[in-house]
Design an enzyme around this catalytic site. Structure first.
Site, PDB file in Angstrom:
ATOM      1  N   SER A   1      -9.656   2.038   2.921  1.00 35.33           N
ATOM      2  CA  SER A   1      -8.768   2.755   2.029  1.00 35.33           C
ATOM      3  C   SER A   1      -7.789   1.835   1.289  1.00 35.33           C
ATOM      4  CB  SER A   1      -7.974   3.795   2.835  1.00 35.33           C
ATOM      5  OG  SER A   1      -7.134   3.161   3.796  1.00 35.33           O
TER       6      SER A   1
ATOM      7  N   SER B   1     -10.093  -0.465   7.217  1.00 33.52           N
ATOM      8  CA  SER B   1      -9.545  -0.301   5.871  1.00 33.52           C
ATOM      9  C   SER B   1      -8.814  -1.517   5.311  1.00 33.52           C
ATOM     10  CB  SER B   1      -8.609   0.911   5.827  1.00 33.52           C
ATOM     11  OG  SER B   1      -9.349   2.097   5.973  1.00 33.52           O
TER      12      SER B   1
ATOM     13  N   LYS C   1       0.868  -1.186   0.000  1.00 31.25           N
ATOM     14  CA  LYS C   1       0.000   0.000   0.000  1.00 31.25           C
ATOM     15  C   LYS C   1       0.898   1.228   0.000  1.00 31.25           C
ATOM     16  CE  LYS C   1      -3.882   2.015   2.628  1.00 31.25           C
ATOM     17  NZ  LYS C   1      -4.811   1.796   3.767  1.00 31.25           N
TER      18      LYS C   1
END
Length: 483
Positions: free
Chosen positions: A150, A174, A75
């Site tokens: 996210s 998330s 990420k």
């Protein structure tokens, strides 16, 4: 090769069925074939091939661990030495990190290969991966639907077989919510189990990195490398890390599962409820005892979270001022103009909304009324979990009230968007570990089952998830068009 799980790929590398370079090239080709997902912000092809060649040399020498030669992706919230770390924001579009996050270092020392950096909601603020400066990520199961946020780029990449395993972060759900929307396995560890050093902070008392994979076994392998004490993170837990993979087959005789009745009330869609009930029935067939529990303060989790998290983000994001690093506006008239225009031009709408909310909650005259009260609610929620887990081994319920919704469907209604995390946020407030595992389909889209455990009981969670995945095949499904 890309259809194999991470564990199967590790075995294939050790048995010389294929090399790390061949495996890495297969993923790089697949990433190029699927730009429509917008899952990657940066692809580090040259670095990946160099790391793959080094891994092949270690494999040839017999000096290899389970992750040696396995291509993964991070990420874009984790700092990576010499590689752009944008956090999904225009503010950091030009930021080349000068060091690695501890999670990245740990996974590289374990021999993994880095394919690149994954798209995400700007500064991890979002439940749909629509707030990224680099555009929305598409859900591989339905290109008109969001992948969740996210960590939406991370979830989409695993679901579409663009990586066998990835890193994600979970501040209010998330990891778990996008894992549920994309039909993969996502684990949010206990707060402090995985170092936050080098992970760009959103809300420091809630943020936690963790693995996102296809199976519980793969999650155990990644978590093993990620977890551990880090002296550079003052919140890192100094306690031994168990052998997670060995714990997968621990017997679950007498497993007692608690179902919080507050998870199954108004707001939960009927098709999601049906899938969760079927998953609970499967555990019942496996011999588990199911009991209903009550957690009366769960309804307060959303309002408490949306005071605490924005308050912390308003402080954390104050460092992005156009002076030291990141975006700077053109031709500022003076210092005030430099600050205000740099932040005004580089931050997106959702980030500005949360900074304003947090600044207001922390301001003189409102601190006691909002922030202190929210922290008291946080304690009540922790006590609810403590009481519930005193009588059962794990808690179970849905991850999200619905399947993946349409792109743009909730952008105009922040409250409705925030409610997407209604079943996940309380876990972050309490700092507990929790997982999402694929449990079925509703309207052709994945539904995740949430499993919540006691502090540092990741080994128990993984074993409970693994047992279910041995008895079902939901985790083996591939989105149509990505086989």
């Amino acid at each position: 090769m890309y259809n194999k799980t991470l564990a199967e790929q590790a075995e294939g590398l050790r048995n010389r069925q294929f090399s790390s370079r061949e495996l890495t090239e297969a993923y790089l080709t697949r990433i190029k074939q699927h730009p429509e997902l917008n899952a990657f912000i940066t692809v580090t092809e040259d670095l990946a091939l160099r790391q793959a060649d080094a891994a092949d040399a270690r494999l040839a020498q017999g000096d290899a661990g389970v992750l040696t030669g396995i291509p993964i992706a991070h990420k874009d919230i984790f700092c990576t030495d010499g590689v752009k770390t944008s956090c999904g924001s225009k503010m950091l579009d030009n930021f080349i990190a000068p060091y690695n996050a501890t999670v990245v270092t740990n996974l590289q020392q374990a021999g993994s290969v880095m394919l690149g950096k994954l798209n995400m909601d700007e500064f991890a603020m979002g439940s749909s991966n629509e707030t990224s400066y680099y555009g929305p990520v598409k859900n591989p199961w339905d290109l008109n639907a969001v992948p969740g946020g996210s960590s939406g780029g991370s979830a989409a990449a695993v679901a579409a077989r663009l990586a066998a395993g990835v890193t994600g972060t979970d501040t209010g759900g998330s990891i778990r919510q996008p894992a549920s929307f994309c039909g993969i396995t996502g684990l949010k560890p206990t707060y402090g189990r995985v170092s936050r050093y080098g992970m760009i902070a959103y809300a420091s008392s809630l943020d936690q990195g963790g693995p996102m994979t296809r199976t519980a076994e793969d999650a155990a392998i990644l978590l093993q490398a990620m977890a551990g004490f880090d002296g550079r993170d003052s919140t890192s837990a100094e306690r031994p890390v168990p052998d997670y993979r060995a714990a997968l087959n621990h017997p679950l005789d007498g497993l007692k599962i608690g179902l919080p009745k507050e998870f199954f009330g108004e707001g939960l869609s009927s098709d999601v409820a049906s899938v969760i009930e079927a998953a609970i029935d499967e555990y019942r067939k496996l011999g588990a005892e199911i009991v209903e529990v009550s957690m009366p303060n769960l309804k307060l989790a959303i309002p408490a979270y949306y005071v605490i998290a924005p308050a912390e983000c308003s402080a954390n994001l104050s460092r992005f001022d156009g002076v030291r690093f990141g975006y700077r506006c053109a031709s500022p008239a003076d210092l005030t103009d430099l600050y205000t225009r740099s932040r005004g031009e580089a931050f997106g709408r959702e980030v500005k909304r949360r900074i304003l909310m947090g600044t207001y909650a922390l301001s003189a005259g409102y601190y006691d009324a909002y922030y202190i009260k929210a922290q008291k609610i946080r304690r009540l929620i922790s006590e609810d979990f403590k009481k519930a887990l005193a009588g059962v081994d794990v808690l179970m319920g849905p991850v999200a009230p619905s399947v993946a919704f349409g792109i743009g469907e909730k952008l105009g209604n922040p409250i409705e968007m925030y409610l997407s995390d209604i079943y996940t946020i309380a876990v972050n407030l309490a700092g507990l570990p929790a997982m999402s595992i694929p449990a079925g389909l509703a309207s052709g889209k994945p539904v995740g089952l949430q499993i919540i455990g006691d502090y540092f009981a990741e080994d128990r969670l993984l074993a409970v998830a693994h047992r279910y995945q041995q008895a079902t095949n939901w985790h083996q499904l591939t989105p149509p068009g990505f086989q």
